[in-house]
Design an enzyme around this catalytic site. Sequence first.
Site: not given
Ligand code: AMP
Length: 125
Positions: A37-38, A95, A103-104, A108, A110
């Site tokens: 994770d970034i 999530n 967010e994404v 995924h 974690h």
């Molecule tokens: P979520 O809130 O469960 O959708 O988590 C999205 C996660 O993606 C967050 O923990 C971010 O830090 C991570 N994230 C976003 N962009 C990147 C990226 N380019 N590379 C790695 N992790 C990312």
Amino acid sequence: MKGLGEYDEGNVFARILRGEIPCRRVFEDEWALAFDDINPQAPTHVLVIPKGRYISIADFAARGGQAEIAGFWRAVGEVARRLGLEAPGYRILANMGEDSGQEVPHFHVHIFGGRPLGRMLPTAG
Ligand code: AMP
């Protein structure tokens, strides 16, 4: 509705899967890709994503094939094992949708580890 609907081909994890943006890869097989994770929330914070186009766990559970689902969850366990997290323990989290703060919009999981992780959820709110 967040977590459901049309898959967005431009989401950041779709772009990572296509190799358009880099990641720190820790594992890859036929079913899954895992990378750091970034913005890590623990000493080890890895994301595991299926290779298929799924918005969320809801979407993956509804539409994923048997082999795809089995392969994905096996990969999650394998990643944690390879990271040395089985002995100390770890937490997985996914999530889904608005209330979770997803967010994404690519499913995924974690994986958190490397320190005692405390309570499951913040108590306030
Ligand atoms: P979520 O809130 O469960 O959708 O988590 C999205 C996660 O993606 C967050 O923990 C971010 O830090 C991570 N994230 C976003 N962009 C990147 C990226 N380019 N590379 C790695 N992790 C990312």
